[in-house]
Write a protein that holds these residues in place. Structure first.
Motif, short mmCIF file in Angstrom:
data_model
loop_
_atom_site.label_atom_id
_atom_site.label_comp_id
_atom_site.label_asym_id
_atom_site.label_seq_id
_atom_site.Cartn_x
_atom_site.Cartn_y
_atom_site.Cartn_z
N GLU A 88 77.98 60.49 60.67
CA GLU A 88 76.97 60.82 59.65
C GLU A 88 75.86 59.77 59.63
O GLU A 88 74.67 60.09 59.49
N ASN A 89 76.22 58.51 59.82
CA ASN A 89 75.24 57.43 59.87
C ASN A 89 74.31 57.60 61.08
O ASN A 89 73.10 57.39 60.98
N GLN A 92 71.80 60.20 60.32
CA GLN A 92 70.82 59.75 59.34
C GLN A 92 69.89 58.67 59.90
O GLN A 92 68.96 58.24 59.21
N ARG A 122 74.59 69.35 60.82
CA ARG A 122 73.38 68.68 60.36
C ARG A 122 72.47 68.46 61.54
O ARG A 122 72.86 68.62 62.69
#
Length: 346
Positions: A88-89, A92, A122
């Motif tokens: 997820e990092n 992002q 995502r």
């Protein structure tokens, strides 16, 4: 799923372009050899790209992520949930490799091959989980044949034919243990000579890693002469994807920049499966992981950088890509002795 494609021969290096690059290097306004590895890199990339003056405009950078069953044995300083959190990092833009990829203008994506914690779709994520994690390789094979073939194919699918360079990174709590096991098996090395601290484990955990690897090597001893079977027994989904990507790159003529310890383990497996890919693998840096120097020496590989790094993610390769880009720029843009009106050596 078929794995016959792994054995297709790599493309040959263009000898004519190599010679043309060597001839140009000899004419540039500098003493021969004064730019060291920058000269040999420019010549090598010319041969791989089939042009006297190579370029590095299109860089494909993929971070393959997956969890490992052996992590349940306490081989990492971080909990297994960190794999999904780091994915997820990455998406992002908060990780080191994101910053470096952006500085390179690279085509950057993260490939989730299976994390214990589910990850939602995502932007920037190729979300194709195979299973929540591999099995614990100290007790059974890490992957089934089908899972192994799927992971290899996932790596193959991330290779773009018009790329000037491919960089593969990795993320997976427990993957230094898997990489160490593979390298110990491939090169018949004692576990203590190859096992490092990974995420920074203490002495007790380091000893446990060695014991687990020794147990796994004994369990899977019958597979040591078959690199593909060994990968299925000891590897991870992300390591297998790197193997597939490296082999595919060489088959279609895309240069590969190998990152650090874990990706070098993938490269070693790939070379044992398909030795013809060797000319297409460039080694970016010497990792701080204790066994990396031993492995690079065994592979007769000279890394570009030595910065005491052990982050992974493809970070060392991304830094080395900047050096290669500068090497190619020097090769392309420096004046020759004739152009500059400078007298050459007698």
């Amino acid at each position: 799923m078929n794995t016959d494609w792994l054995y297709q021969a790599a493309q040959t290096i263009d000898a004519q372009s190599t010679q043309a690059a060597l001839k140009r290097q000899a004419c540039l306004t500098k003493p021969p050899g004064s730019l060291g590895q920058l000269e040999s890199l420019a010549v090598r990339f010319a041969g791989m790209q089939g042009r006297a003056i190579a370029r590095m405009e299109q860089i494909t950078l993929r971070v393959f992520a997956a969890d490992h069953g052996v992590a349940a044995q306490g081989v990492s300083a971080f909990p297994q949930s960190v794999t999904a959190q780091m994915v997820e990092n990455f998406c992002q833009g908060g990780a080191a490799i994101c910053v470096l990829a952006q500085s390179l203008g690279a085509d950057f994506k993260v490939v989730n091959l299976g994390c214990v914690r589910e990850i939602n779709d995502r932007v920037g994520l190729v979300n194709t989980p195979i299973a929540p994690a591999t099995q614990d390789f100290s007790q059974t094979c890490a992957m089934s044949d089908s899972q192994l073939a799927t992971a290899l194919s996932a790596g193959r699918g991330q290779v773009v034919c018009d790329a000037d360079l491919f960089i593969g990174g990795e993320m997976g709590i427990g993957n230094t243990t898997a990489a160490s096991a593979l390298l110990a098996a491939l090169f018949e090395l004692p576990s203590e000579s190859i096992v490092g601290r990974g995420t920074g484990v203490d002495d007790a955990a380091l000893q446990k890693k060695c014991e687990l690897i020794d147990r796994a090597l004994a369990l899977h001893a019958g597979k040591c002469n078959d690199p593909l079977a060994l990968l299925g027994a000891l590897g991870g989904f992300e390591i297998a994807a790197l193997v597939g990507a490296y082999i595919r790159c060489a088959q279609i003529g895309v240069p590969v920049l190998v990152d650090g310890f874990i990706t070098t383990a993938a490269a070693a497996v790939a070379l044992n499966i398909n030795p013809s890919i060797q000319p297409w693998l460039v080694y970016s840096h010497l990792s701080n992981e204790s066994g990396h120097q031993t492995v690079l020496a065994t592979l007769d590989a000279t890394p570009i950088l030595s910065l005491d790094m052990r982050l992974g993610e493809g970070s060392g390769a991304a830094l080395a890509a900047g050096v290669i880009r500068q090497a190619l720029l020097l090769h392309a843009s420096m004046a020759t002795f004739a152009e500059a009106g400078v007298a050459g050596a007698d």
